[in-house]
Design a protein around this motif. Structure first.
Motif, mmCIF file in Angstrom:
data_model
loop_
_atom_site.group_PDB
_atom_site.id
_atom_site.type_symbol
_atom_site.label_atom_id
_atom_site.label_comp_id
_atom_site.label_asym_id
_atom_site.label_seq_id
_atom_site.Cartn_x
_atom_site.Cartn_y
_atom_site.Cartn_z
ATOM 1 N N ILE A 1 -59.966 -43.194 -2.905
ATOM 2 C CA ILE A 1 -59.813 -42.409 -1.679
ATOM 3 C C ILE A 1 -60.262 -40.958 -1.869
ATOM 4 C CG2 ILE A 1 -57.427 -41.639 -2.046
ATOM 5 C CD1 ILE A 1 -56.974 -42.219 0.986
ATOM 6 N N GLY A 2 -60.306 -40.500 -3.124
ATOM 7 C CA GLY A 2 -60.791 -39.154 -3.388
ATOM 8 C C GLY A 2 -62.202 -38.942 -2.881
ATOM 9 N N SER A 3 -63.048 -39.980 -2.947
ATOM 10 C CA SER A 3 -64.420 -39.872 -2.440
ATOM 11 C C SER A 3 -64.407 -39.654 -0.933
ATOM 12 C CB SER A 3 -65.209 -41.148 -2.774
ATOM 13 O OG SER A 3 -65.270 -41.348 -4.166
ATOM 14 N N TYR B 1 -55.839 -37.722 -5.859
ATOM 15 C CA TYR B 1 -54.428 -37.633 -6.252
ATOM 16 C C TYR B 1 -53.704 -36.559 -5.438
ATOM 17 C CZ TYR B 1 -50.342 -36.286 -8.993
ATOM 18 O OH TYR B 1 -49.069 -35.943 -9.374
ATOM 19 N N TYR B 2 -54.311 -35.372 -5.297
ATOM 20 C CA TYR B 2 -53.684 -34.308 -4.505
ATOM 21 C C TYR B 2 -53.424 -34.786 -3.077
ATOM 22 C CZ TYR B 2 -55.336 -31.116 -8.201
ATOM 23 O OH TYR B 2 -55.577 -30.487 -9.391
ATOM 24 N N TYR B 3 -54.388 -35.511 -2.540
ATOM 25 C CA TYR B 3 -54.274 -35.959 -1.141
ATOM 26 C C TYR B 3 -53.140 -36.961 -0.962
ATOM 27 C CZ TYR B 3 -55.291 -38.305 3.234
ATOM 28 O OH TYR B 3 -55.171 -38.873 4.480
ATOM 29 N N VAL B 4 -53.124 -38.038 -1.778
ATOM 30 C CA VAL B 4 -52.099 -39.074 -1.599
ATOM 31 C C VAL B 4 -50.711 -38.540 -1.933
ATOM 32 C CG1 VAL B 4 -53.652 -41.044 -1.850
ATOM 33 C CG2 VAL B 4 -52.590 -40.085 -3.892
ATOM 34 N N LYS B 5 -50.651 -37.592 -2.879
ATOM 35 C CA LYS B 5 -49.374 -36.963 -3.219
ATOM 36 C C LYS B 5 -48.868 -36.137 -2.043
ATOM 37 C CE LYS B 5 -46.367 -36.213 -6.612
ATOM 38 N NZ LYS B 5 -45.625 -37.326 -7.257
ATOM 39 N N ASN B 6 -49.763 -35.397 -1.419
ATOM 40 C CA ASN B 6 -49.394 -34.534 -0.294
ATOM 41 C C ASN B 6 -48.903 -35.309 0.919
ATOM 42 O OD1 ASN B 6 -49.761 -32.082 -1.468
ATOM 43 N ND2 ASN B 6 -51.680 -31.582 -0.438
#
Length: 279
Positions: free
Chosen positions: A150-152, A189-194
């Motif tokens: 999902i980072g892409s 990782y930052y996105y799904v964590k947020n």
């Protein structure tokens, strides 16, 4: 090189500060993803969300993906047919797929390629989990493999927003590829964590290229198996003699018996056709 780093910093800042407007995810959907991972799902809420995607939801339940031998006509029949957890997977798949489009042609090409790759990975890993009767649950495998890259998507959506704000900004495909290659694990990782997704999802998003964790071994092995098809397609035309030989050789090196390789190859051929027809 300095421009790449400063651009990456801007992308990171927007993700960390929840400034990716085009990637908002419904809180109810996040709650249901948690439900898959802790066995706490509300059937009425899932049915309510499923009605938003009714036509596509019923169509995919009737497709070869779910080995459906009898046709269902509506959402209720579909949920009864495949169950609550797998219904969440379909909802998430349909919600996720909608994010992969852009009015910018260059970004749109990247998005379509990444969408196809992520969906093939998710459905391919889903097939493997069913084939080998994974105790962890096929639904978890589907969601983990769908979201691992999902980072892409996040990077591409942020670049799209930056371009829209700076209409004269000229960015090349090579530049975008470097940003994705160097940052997609960490930024994903930052996105799904947020947005509050479970730690098991966050960990595989952050470490799917580097992790040696025993807890992730099963999903990483499945991902590696499905990635063989993409790696071989980089070298040869899909379905060609050399493609098929290379796929068989690499899968045998990963420990798959010939019978299973042939079954997986047939499934991936059908999946490729199915997903291409969805676009």
């Amino acid at each position: 090189m300095t421009f790449i780093f400063s651009f990456a910093d801007e992308i990171q800042n927007r993700i960390l500060n929840n400034r990716v407007a085009s990637l908002k995810i419904d809180d109810e959907l996040i709650e249901n993803i948690y439900g898959v991972f802790n066995d706490n799902l509300n059937a009425l809420r899932i049915k309510k969300i499923a009605f938003r995607y009714e036509e596509e939801f019923v169509a995919i339940v009737n497709s070869f993906v779910f080995n459906n031998f009898f046709k269902v006509e509506n959402i209720v029949e579909s949920i009864i047919r495949i169950g609550i957890k797998q219904s969440v997977c379909i909802i998430f798949y349909l919600h996720y797929k909608l994010k992969y489009s852009s009015s910018n042609n260059l970004i749109n090409d990247f998005l379509k390629k990444n969408c196809y790759y992520s969906l093939c990975s998710a459905f391919g890993c889903y097939w493997l989990a069913n084939k080998y009767k994974l105790n962890e649950g096929v639904e978890k495998v589907f969601i983990l493999s769908l979201l691992r890259d999902i980072g892409s998507l996040v990077i591409l959506k942020v670049i799209q927003e930056i371009i829209e704000e700076n209409l004269y900004l000229n960015i090349s495909g090579d530049f975008i590829e470097k940003i994705i290659l160097n940052n997609h694990e960490e930024f994903g990782y930052y996105y799904v964590k947020n947005i509050g997704l479970p730690d098991s999802i966050c960990n595989i998003v952050r470490n799917h290229h580097t992790s040696n964790s025993k807890d992730l071994n099963y999903i990483l092995k499945y991902i590696k198996i499905i990635d063989v098809f993409f790696d071989c397609e980089e070298r040869y035309s899909y379905g060609s003699k050399y493609f098929n030989l290379d796929v068989a050789r690499e899968l045998m090196c990963l420990g798959m018996p010939i019978k299973d390789i042939n079954e997986l190859k047939k499934y991936m051929d059908n999946l490729r056709t199915y997903l291409k027809n969805q676009n």
